[in-house]
Design a protein around this motif. Structure first.
Motif, PDB file in Angstrom:
ATOM      1  N   THR A  41       7.575  -5.640   7.445  1.00 14.24           N
ATOM      2  CA  THR A  41       6.685  -5.847   8.599  1.00 14.24           C
ATOM      3  C   THR A  41       5.462  -4.963   8.429  1.00 14.24           C
ATOM      4  OG1 THR A  41       8.356  -6.031  10.063  1.00 14.24           O
ATOM      5  CG2 THR A  41       6.490  -5.437  11.207  1.00 14.24           C
ATOM      6  N   PHE A  42       5.478  -3.719   7.978  1.00 11.68           N
ATOM      7  CA  PHE A  42       4.509  -2.764   7.851  1.00 11.68           C
ATOM      8  C   PHE A  42       3.347  -3.347   6.578  1.00 11.68           C
ATOM      9  CE2 PHE A  42       7.634   0.380   8.954  1.00 11.68           C
ATOM     10  CZ  PHE A  42       7.316   0.154  10.391  1.00 11.68           C
ATOM     11  N   LEU A  96      12.684   4.945  -2.917  1.00 11.28           N
ATOM     12  CA  LEU A  96      12.070   3.593  -3.231  1.00 11.28           C
ATOM     13  C   LEU A  96      11.271   3.321  -1.741  1.00 11.28           C
ATOM     14  CD1 LEU A  96      11.392   0.829  -4.094  1.00 11.28           C
ATOM     15  CD2 LEU A  96      13.716  -0.058  -3.554  1.00 11.28           C
ATOM     16  N   LYS A  97      12.173   3.656  -0.468  1.00 11.25           N
ATOM     17  CA  LYS A  97      11.524   3.572   0.719  1.00 11.25           C
ATOM     18  C   LYS A  97      10.283   4.496   0.978  1.00 11.25           C
ATOM     19  CE  LYS A  97      13.085   5.828   3.999  1.00 11.25           C
ATOM     20  NZ  LYS A  97      13.967   6.459   5.162  1.00 11.25           N
ATOM     21  N   TYR A 132       6.424   3.240   1.545  1.00 16.50           N
ATOM     22  CA  TYR A 132       5.435   3.702   2.810  1.00 16.50           C
ATOM     23  C   TYR A 132       4.286   4.029   2.141  1.00 16.50           C
ATOM     24  CZ  TYR A 132       8.846   3.029   6.381  1.00 16.50           C
ATOM     25  OH  TYR A 132       9.764   2.932   7.601  1.00 16.50           O
ATOM     26  N   VAL A 133       4.119   5.105   1.146  1.00 15.29           N
ATOM     27  CA  VAL A 133       3.096   5.501   0.469  1.00 15.29           C
ATOM     28  C   VAL A 133       2.055   4.328   0.269  1.00 15.29           C
ATOM     29  CG1 VAL A 133       1.951   7.257  -1.100  1.00 15.29           C
ATOM     30  CG2 VAL A 133       4.142   7.828   0.068  1.00 15.29           C
ATOM     31  N   ILE A 134       2.637   3.421  -0.698  1.00 19.38           N
ATOM     32  CA  ILE A 134       1.754   2.616  -0.965  1.00 19.38           C
ATOM     33  C   ILE A 134       0.921   1.826   0.230  1.00 19.38           C
ATOM     34  CG2 ILE A 134       1.375   0.502  -2.370  1.00 19.38           C
ATOM     35  CD1 ILE A 134       3.586   1.483  -4.272  1.00 19.38           C
ATOM     36  N   SER A 193      -3.241  -0.120   3.180  1.00 21.97           N
ATOM     37  CA  SER A 193      -3.709  -0.584   4.563  1.00 21.97           C
ATOM     38  C   SER A 193      -4.735   0.210   5.243  1.00 21.97           C
ATOM     39  CB  SER A 193      -2.404  -0.482   5.603  1.00 21.97           C
ATOM     40  OG  SER A 193      -2.657  -0.974   6.872  1.00 21.97           O
ATOM     41  N   ALA A 194      -4.824   1.727   4.951  1.00 18.27           N
ATOM     42  CA  ALA A 194      -5.600   2.489   5.741  1.00 18.27           C
ATOM     43  C   ALA A 194      -7.087   2.127   4.958  1.00 18.27           C
ATOM     44  CB  ALA A 194      -5.436   4.118   5.459  1.00 18.27           C
TER      45      ALA A 194
END
Length: 362
Positions: free
Chosen positions: A298-299, A43-44, A48-50, A55-56
């Motif tokens: 946070t990310f 899940l983590k 992160y990938v999403i 964001s990018a």
């Protein structure tokens, strides 16, 4: 806030001062990874990938439309551009560099120099984000509450943005000074001279990166709200009412962006204050798993900002649509041109074969 995304464990008596999915000298890294189940790790990594993709793409699009469109080059939009750059810095440095370290039991593979660069850059980006939000709130306060006085120009805004990055860099100098790569463990560790120094820096981060800026922002927006409400009651003509409505839309968007930052960053603040000033690990055995998902929150703030601009601001929404439509049209034209070239080539080859056959028959 402990926005130090350091995946290491400090040596000696003091626990690590990091905000990543790691452990410290009192809890071996392997124990932490045992606590993080396969499902949670999956899940983590998925989150992160999403977050990285959204964001990018989103923040790159924000930067592109502001830099390429003359009508988008306003004081407020230059601050939003700086916020997007800070979000890109956090996203592109934190996620790609952190995940390998986490999956390698916190071994640092990037060398001693990058040990002093990568984590401080991530902390610097968060400082730049909150300082930018503070600057834009104060600029909106000045423009709305004191419209007849000299206003902030784009040139001055650029100098303020430079000052924001200098102030952010100054704030992470203590962090840079204590980061070292441990030759024995192979980890990027923090080595503080005393427990009080560690706590002082932690408390300072919380005050100057969270409490004080948000207090200033709150005061600015409360004052702006009072001024816009006063103008609405007075009803100073159609044009002024229309201008007030536009100001309300911009301020509403900025309020939402600020609120998202406050909500997304608060849990990690609480985690690191709890760790440094309490007995977090003894009181809660899943502490580091909880920290992991607080960091993801946070990310996620970096990915949420461009979504907020799209939903709440018509100018950004139209600019995004126009820019994306041009990209798709260009791709479509390129694809069509390539197909036509293939068809022409096939026809040419067919004609050539036919000509050869005819010459053979003759």
């Amino acid at each position: 806030m402990k926005t130090r995304f350091n995946n290491s464990a400090t040596t000696g008596e003091f626990p690590t001062l990091n905000s990543s999915m790691t452990t410290n000298s009192n809890k071996p890294a392997t124990q932490h990874f045992e606590l993080m189940t396969t499902e949670l790790r999956a899940l983590k990594l998925t989150l992160y990938v999403i977050i990285f993709f959204v964001s990018a793409v989103g923040n790159s699009l924000v930067c592109t439309v502001i830099l390429r469109r003359k009508k988008m080059k306003t004081v407020t939009n230059y601050f939003i551009l700086n916020l997007a750059i800070a979000d890109l810095t956090l996203t592109c440095i934190c996620i790609p560099f952190d995940i390998p370290v986490q999956e390698m039991n916190n071994k640092w593979p990037y060398g001693a120099l990058l040990c002093k660069v990568i984590y401080p850059l991530q902390t610097l980006a968060l400082f730049a984000s909150i300082y930018t939000l503070t600057a834009v709130s104060l600029s909106r306060y000045w423009a709305i509450n004191h419209p007849l006085r000299q206003q902030l120009t784009i040139k001055k805004a650029k100098w303020i943005i430079l000052g924001i990055w200098i102030a952010s860099l100054t704030s992470v100098i203590p962090y840079v000074s204590v980061l070292k790569k441990d030759s024995e463990t192979g980890k990027c560790d923090e080595d503080w001279p005393s427990k009080s120094a560690r706590k002082t820096y932690t408390a300072s981060l919380f005050v100057f990166q969270y409490l004080l800026p948000l207090a200033l922002i709150s005061c600015a927006y409360v004052s702006i709200g009072s001024e816009l409400a006063r103008r609405t009651r007075n009803g100073n003509g159609y044009l002024q009412d229309l201008q007030a409505d536009e100001e309300k839309k911009v301020v509403r968007m900025l309020k939402v962006v600020t609120l998202m930052f406050a909500v997304c960053v608060l849990p990690t603040n609480v985690m690191w204050l709890w760790l440094d000033f309490g007995n977090a690990e003894k009181q809660y055995d899943k502490f580091w798993d909880l920290v992991a998902f607080c960091n993801i929150l946070t990310f996620a703030n970096s990915a949420a900002n461009p979504i907020c601009y799209t939903i709440l601001n018509e100018s950004y929404r139209n600019a995004f649509k126009d820019h994306l439509s041009k990209i798709f049209c260009k791709i479509s034209r390129t694809s069509t041109r390539a197909q036509m070239e293939l068809v022409d080539k096939a026809r040419s080859q067919k004609k050539s074969r036919t000509a050869k056959m005819m010459s053979t028959l003759l």
